[in-house]
Design a protein around this motif. Structure first.
Motif, short mmCIF file in Angstrom:
data_model
loop_
_atom_site.label_atom_id
_atom_site.label_comp_id
_atom_site.label_asym_id
_atom_site.label_seq_id
_atom_site.Cartn_x
_atom_site.Cartn_y
_atom_site.Cartn_z
N ASP A 101 0.87 -1.38 0.13
CA ASP A 101 0.10 -0.08 -0.08
C ASP A 101 0.97 1.31 0.09
O ASP A 101 2.19 1.17 0.10
N LYS A 106 -3.00 10.55 -2.50
CA LYS A 106 -3.77 10.87 -1.49
C LYS A 106 -3.03 10.45 -0.19
O LYS A 106 -3.21 11.17 1.00
N ASP A 160 -3.25 7.81 -7.76
CA ASP A 160 -4.20 8.70 -7.05
C ASP A 160 -4.09 8.25 -5.57
O ASP A 160 -4.22 8.92 -4.51
N GLN A 161 -3.89 7.08 -5.43
CA GLN A 161 -3.69 6.34 -4.03
C GLN A 161 -2.40 7.08 -3.13
O GLN A 161 -2.60 7.37 -1.93
N THR A 162 -1.39 6.92 -3.79
CA THR A 162 -0.22 7.40 -3.34
C THR A 162 -0.22 8.89 -3.07
O THR A 162 0.22 9.65 -2.19
N ILE A 221 0.38 0.28 -7.34
CA ILE A 221 -0.67 1.04 -6.50
C ILE A 221 -0.99 2.20 -7.50
O ILE A 221 -0.19 2.91 -8.17
N GLU A 259 -6.18 3.31 3.90
CA GLU A 259 -6.40 3.49 2.36
C GLU A 259 -5.63 2.28 1.70
O GLU A 259 -4.71 2.07 1.99
N PRO A 260 -6.24 1.84 0.44
CA PRO A 260 -7.46 2.39 -0.20
C PRO A 260 -8.81 1.76 0.07
O PRO A 260 -9.89 2.19 -0.52
N THR A 318 -11.96 4.31 0.55
CA THR A 318 -12.15 4.75 -0.54
C THR A 318 -13.17 3.63 -1.52
O THR A 318 -14.14 4.01 -2.17
N LYS A 319 -12.49 2.42 -1.41
CA LYS A 319 -13.04 1.37 -2.06
C LYS A 319 -14.75 1.26 -1.56
O LYS A 319 -15.64 0.90 -1.97
#
Length: 337
Positions: free
Chosen positions: A58, A281, A277-279, A274, A201-202, A205-206
């Motif tokens: 992650d 964030k 946008d996840q990183t 990954i 996360e994620p 958000t999921k």
């Protein structure tokens, strides 16, 4: 002006929990448990010590991926292979078994493993956050008072869930905790098998993509977590200089993660698939920085240790004072950062 040319990151090994035992046994035969090899990896200079470091999959592990992508291990004189695990606790199991020499993991999860793994040593903090973990309610759960079941991952997630219930005046024993893997939890909540969860996360958000609702962050009820750089006392005895090189590289990588989130996102995407946008964030919600431990940190760790004892999850109090090496960073990285 930033240097935009980056060395190509080596492939990162990923070990899922279901195949860990087989992989670990193979690695014992091939590599030798707990050893440090000289120049046997693929990214260091001639004679650089070669080690394996366990990481999760992650964005919280972004500094490790940045160090790999930017050649920072070699810059600081060590050759590192990153080995990915689905859960941080699995990486700590590999560390204890001697299949890796260092690992990154959360404070709460590691403290829960200290009794059965007394040789674990925590060297430094490389991230802090009260915003990355979030409380998520199911589509039909209108308030915390309606929670009857919570999905948890043993360790950090379970502790955060317990503290959340306490903050709302809900007796934790009145709520059933359902243990599950992180990737399963949003779907379980959508189906109504559980009512809520607290995760990094994620997965929050999921959950929103499935119609679930983020209620608050853990920081909203005064709970935060840290990630530690870990090793073991037998390995450290003869390899402090190697651990110091890893620490120095990780410190530079953490700074790069904060100053150039886009580069960090690309490194995490290349190494662990990954999404960018996840990183991005994560960098907004996590404070990435290598530092030593403070007295306030130790107070929080002791509280976590007592949580495991008081709830009966452990029969003995974890020895945090032995595991946490306060002052190690300053003592071992002078002049190298």
């Amino acid at each position: 002006m930033q240097n935009t040319s980056r060395p190509k990151a080596r492939p990162v090994q990923r070990i899922a929990g279901t195949v860990f035992l087989t992989a670990a046994l193979t690695m014992v035969t091939a590599c030798g448990a707990g050893t440090t090899d000289a120049a046997s990896g693929s990214g260091g200079g001639a004679g650089d010590p070669h080690i394996r470091v366990a990481v999760g999959i992650d964005a919280g592990y972004a500094p490790f991926f940045v160090a790999d992508a930017d050649g920072l291990w070699a810059k600081h004189g060590v050759d590192v292979d990153l080995v990915q695990f689905a859960k941080g606790g699995e990486g700590v199991d590999a560390l204890t078994a001697g299949q890796v020499q260092m690992a990154g993991n959360s404070d709460a999860t590691t403290i829960g493993l200290l009794v059965q793994n007394p040789d674990l040593r925590s060297l430094l903090v490389y991230e802090d956050s009260g915003r990355y973990l979030k409380v998520v309610l199911g589509p039909d759960v209108k308030s915390p008072a309606k929670i009857r079941k919570m999905a948890v991952v043993p360790g950090l997630s379970e502790l955060a869930a317990t503290r959340f219930l306490e903050s709302k005046g809900i007796e934790p024993d009145s709520v059933e905790f359902v243990t599950a893997d992180p990737a399963e939890i949003p779907a379980l909540t959508k189906k109504g098998d559980v009512d809520a969860y607290v995760l990094w996360e994620p997965w929050p958000t999921k959950g929103t993509e499935l119609g679930e609702r983020i209620l608050e962050t853990t920081g909203d009820y005064g709970f935060s977590y840290q990630h530690w750089l870990l090793s073991t006392s037998p390995w450290l005895k003869d390899n402090k200089h190697v651990a110091a090189k890893v620490a120095a590289a990780l410190a530079e990588a953490a700074e790069k993660t904060e100053s150039d989130p886009q580069a960090a996102a690309q490194a995490a995407k290349d190494a662990a698939k990954i999404p960018t946008d996840q990183t991005l964030k994560a960098v907004k919600e996590i404070d990435f920085a290598v530092r030593d431990f403070t007295a306030k940190d130790l107070e929080g760790y002791e509280s976590t240790a007592n949580f495991y004892l008081d709830t009966g999850k452990l029969k003995a109090l974890p020895d945090v004072s032995r595991a946490v090496q306060r002052g190690w960073l300053a003592d071992n990285t002078k002049g190298s950062r």
